[in-house]
Motif scaffolding. Sequence first.
Motif, mmCIF file in Angstrom:
data_model
loop_
_atom_site.group_PDB
_atom_site.id
_atom_site.type_symbol
_atom_site.label_atom_id
_atom_site.label_comp_id
_atom_site.label_asym_id
_atom_site.label_seq_id
_atom_site.Cartn_x
_atom_site.Cartn_y
_atom_site.Cartn_z
ATOM 1 N N ILE A 11 0.859 -1.193 0.000
ATOM 2 C CA ILE A 11 0.000 0.000 0.000
ATOM 3 C C ILE A 11 0.885 1.229 0.000
ATOM 4 C CG2 ILE A 11 -1.830 1.253 1.199
ATOM 5 C CD1 ILE A 11 -2.585 -1.333 2.608
ATOM 6 N N SER A 12 0.565 2.185 -0.869
ATOM 7 C CA SER A 12 1.253 3.476 -0.861
ATOM 8 C C SER A 12 0.275 4.553 -0.434
ATOM 9 C CB SER A 12 1.830 3.797 -2.239
ATOM 10 O OG SER A 12 0.788 3.939 -3.193
ATOM 11 N N ALA A 13 0.749 5.492 0.365
ATOM 12 C CA ALA A 13 -0.103 6.578 0.876
ATOM 13 C C ALA A 13 0.448 7.915 0.408
ATOM 14 C CB ALA A 13 -0.163 6.530 2.401
ATOM 15 N N THR A 14 -0.416 8.727 -0.168
ATOM 16 C CA THR A 14 -0.045 10.064 -0.619
ATOM 17 C C THR A 14 -1.138 11.045 -0.205
ATOM 18 O OG1 THR A 14 -1.071 9.675 -2.785
ATOM 19 C CG2 THR A 14 1.305 9.245 -2.585
ATOM 20 N N ARG A 15 -0.900 12.308 -0.495
ATOM 21 C CA ARG A 15 -1.848 13.368 -0.136
ATOM 22 C C ARG A 15 -2.096 14.236 -1.355
ATOM 23 N NH1 ARG A 15 -5.089 16.921 1.138
ATOM 24 N NH2 ARG A 15 -4.883 18.419 2.843
ATOM 25 N N ASP A 16 -3.381 14.461 -1.690
ATOM 26 C CA ASP A 16 -3.725 15.411 -2.748
ATOM 27 C C ASP A 16 -4.930 16.217 -2.294
ATOM 28 O OD1 ASP A 16 -5.971 13.837 -3.115
ATOM 29 O OD2 ASP A 16 -5.258 12.898 -4.968
ATOM 30 N N ASP A 17 -5.528 16.974 -3.231
ATOM 31 C CA ASP A 17 -6.648 17.846 -2.867
ATOM 32 C C ASP A 17 -7.830 17.065 -2.301
ATOM 33 O OD1 ASP A 17 -5.210 19.993 -3.697
ATOM 34 O OD2 ASP A 17 -6.139 20.131 -5.676
ATOM 35 N N ARG A 18 -7.978 15.821 -2.721
ATOM 36 C CA ARG A 18 -9.126 15.029 -2.273
ATOM 37 C C ARG A 18 -8.985 14.551 -0.840
ATOM 38 N NH1 ARG A 18 -9.229 10.340 -6.510
ATOM 39 N NH2 ARG A 18 -7.002 10.432 -6.001
ATOM 40 N N GLY A 19 -7.744 14.366 -0.380
ATOM 41 C CA GLY A 19 -7.505 13.850 0.962
ATOM 42 C C GLY A 19 -6.291 12.945 0.973
ATOM 43 N N VAL A 20 -6.316 11.934 1.841
ATOM 44 C CA VAL A 20 -5.246 10.938 1.910
ATOM 45 C C VAL A 20 -5.613 9.778 0.984
ATOM 46 C CG1 VAL A 20 -4.014 9.312 3.396
ATOM 47 C CG2 VAL A 20 -4.601 11.588 4.244
ATOM 48 N N VAL A 21 -4.689 9.425 0.106
ATOM 49 C CA VAL A 21 -4.969 8.443 -0.950
ATOM 50 C C VAL A 21 -4.139 7.189 -0.701
ATOM 51 C CG1 VAL A 21 -4.966 7.999 -3.424
ATOM 52 C CG2 VAL A 21 -5.432 10.318 -2.576
ATOM 53 N N LEU A 22 -4.817 6.049 -0.533
ATOM 54 C CA LEU A 22 -4.169 4.745 -0.391
ATOM 55 C C LEU A 22 -4.311 3.987 -1.702
ATOM 56 C CD1 LEU A 22 -5.580 3.669 3.109
ATOM 57 C CD2 LEU A 22 -3.537 5.016 2.620
ATOM 58 N N VAL A 23 -3.207 3.494 -2.234
ATOM 59 C CA VAL A 23 -3.227 2.740 -3.493
ATOM 60 C C VAL A 23 -2.843 1.300 -3.207
ATOM 61 C CG1 VAL A 23 -2.292 2.538 -5.819
ATOM 62 C CG2 VAL A 23 -2.658 4.817 -4.809
ATOM 63 N N LEU A 24 -3.750 0.359 -3.540
ATOM 64 C CA LEU A 24 -3.523 -1.072 -3.367
ATOM 65 C C LEU A 24 -3.423 -1.711 -4.746
ATOM 66 C CD1 LEU A 24 -5.401 0.068 -0.921
ATOM 67 C CD2 LEU A 24 -5.674 -2.341 -0.359
ATOM 68 N N GLN A 25 -2.334 -2.350 -5.039
ATOM 69 C CA GLN A 25 -2.150 -2.974 -6.349
ATOM 70 C C GLN A 25 -2.998 -4.235 -6.479
ATOM 71 O OE1 GLN A 25 -0.560 -1.489 -8.809
ATOM 72 N NE2 GLN A 25 -0.042 0.192 -7.420
ATOM 73 N N GLU A 26 -3.353 -4.557 -7.704
ATOM 74 C CA GLU A 26 -4.236 -5.693 -7.965
ATOM 75 C C GLU A 26 -3.681 -6.993 -7.401
ATOM 76 O OE1 GLU A 26 -5.979 -7.729 -12.013
ATOM 77 O OE2 GLU A 26 -3.831 -7.659 -11.656
ATOM 78 N N ARG A 27 -2.370 -7.220 -7.545
ATOM 79 C CA ARG A 27 -1.781 -8.502 -7.166
ATOM 80 C C ARG A 27 -1.950 -8.821 -5.675
ATOM 81 N NH1 ARG A 27 2.413 -4.941 -8.004
ATOM 82 N NH2 ARG A 27 3.815 -4.558 -6.217
ATOM 83 N N SER A 28 -2.155 -7.785 -4.864
ATOM 84 C CA SER A 28 -2.335 -8.018 -3.430
ATOM 85 C C SER A 28 -3.792 -8.245 -3.054
ATOM 86 C CB SER A 28 -1.784 -6.834 -2.639
ATOM 87 O OG SER A 28 -2.485 -5.637 -2.954
ATOM 88 N N LEU A 29 -4.708 -8.099 -4.011
ATOM 89 C CA LEU A 29 -6.135 -8.200 -3.703
ATOM 90 C C LEU A 29 -6.883 -9.249 -4.516
ATOM 91 C CD1 LEU A 29 -7.046 -4.388 -3.518
ATOM 92 C CD2 LEU A 29 -6.567 -5.911 -1.603
ATOM 93 N N PHE A 30 -6.616 -9.329 -5.837
ATOM 94 C CA PHE A 30 -7.438 -10.134 -6.739
ATOM 95 C C PHE A 30 -6.581 -10.961 -7.691
ATOM 96 C CE2 PHE A 30 -9.595 -6.007 -6.006
ATOM 97 C CZ PHE A 30 -10.715 -6.430 -5.330
ATOM 98 N N GLU A 31 -7.217 -12.018 -8.179
ATOM 99 C CA GLU A 31 -6.666 -12.720 -9.334
ATOM 100 C C GLU A 31 -6.937 -11.877 -10.572
ATOM 101 O OE1 GLU A 31 -4.904 -15.360 -9.551
ATOM 102 O OE2 GLU A 31 -5.151 -16.420 -7.647
ATOM 103 N N SER A 32 -6.156 -12.077 -11.611
ATOM 104 C CA SER A 32 -6.353 -11.319 -12.851
ATOM 105 C C SER A 32 -7.743 -11.578 -13.423
ATOM 106 C CB SER A 32 -5.278 -11.705 -13.872
ATOM 107 O OG SER A 32 -5.470 -10.974 -15.069
ATOM 108 N N GLY A 33 -8.455 -10.523 -13.740
ATOM 109 C CA GLY A 33 -9.784 -10.634 -14.335
ATOM 110 C C GLY A 33 -10.869 -11.048 -13.369
ATOM 111 N N GLU A 34 -10.595 -11.041 -12.066
ATOM 112 C CA GLU A 34 -11.585 -11.436 -11.066
ATOM 113 C C GLU A 34 -11.802 -10.312 -10.062
ATOM 114 O OE1 GLU A 34 -13.399 -14.085 -11.141
ATOM 115 O OE2 GLU A 34 -12.372 -15.004 -12.857
#
Length: 260
Positions: free
Chosen positions: A126-149
Amino acid sequence: MNRRRKKEEKGAPKWMVTFSDLMTLILVFFILLFSMSVVDAQKFRAIAESFQQRQIFDFMPSAIEFQDPNEIRDHELRDADVDMESDEQGTDDPQEQDDVPNEAQMDELLEEVNEFLNENDLNDLISATRDDRGVVLVLQERSLFESGEAELLDEAQLILNKVGTLLEAIPNIVKVEGHTDSRPISTFRYPSNWELSGARSSSVIRYLIDEYDLEPNRFISTGYGDTRPVVDNTSAENMSQNRRVVIVISDPSYDDGYTY
């Protein structure tokens, strides 16, 4: 010969008829004058005020006593001076006053999130950054789902457990975005990347709500398909970066123009 006597006319003399007509006309004339003298007070005040707004009367007293255009103008100038003084003393807009605290609060929240990621060894996932919207957490697909699922992997639950613990400690609105790469998909469950990205976003929200004490009305689910890549889809590595789930912990002062 006997003179003929003049026959006397009966009734009022002729001059009386003329006099009566004259009296009647005079009476009608005075009734007309009286009716014209009864003026509607509101209409008269409106007419008088319209004259007072004319510059030609700025240095002439009003036709209505107790109302002088110069006095009105002085009163307006005094009101304007009071407004300017209040503006100079400080910003009266609550939104502007809240911007500084909100900025500090969101920066502090970002620091807390980064500390949380460090303590739980999640920086690679997980990467955490800050922009106008707020605090942004980015989770890559490989850590959450199988491809196409869109079904969560078992190891994804461990990551989302950490996210759920974090979200329980704060009251902010949370927007979850699903993103894919540009490769087309056409299956029975996911006819296109729109359905796949929306299903992934919904899966993350559903898990967090089911497993943690989080109000459903705090969450917004959005599927962007392949319309918002972070890099060009020109290589396998770039495509991997574009396949992601983004969790935005919203800044309360940010307005994206949409009503949810």
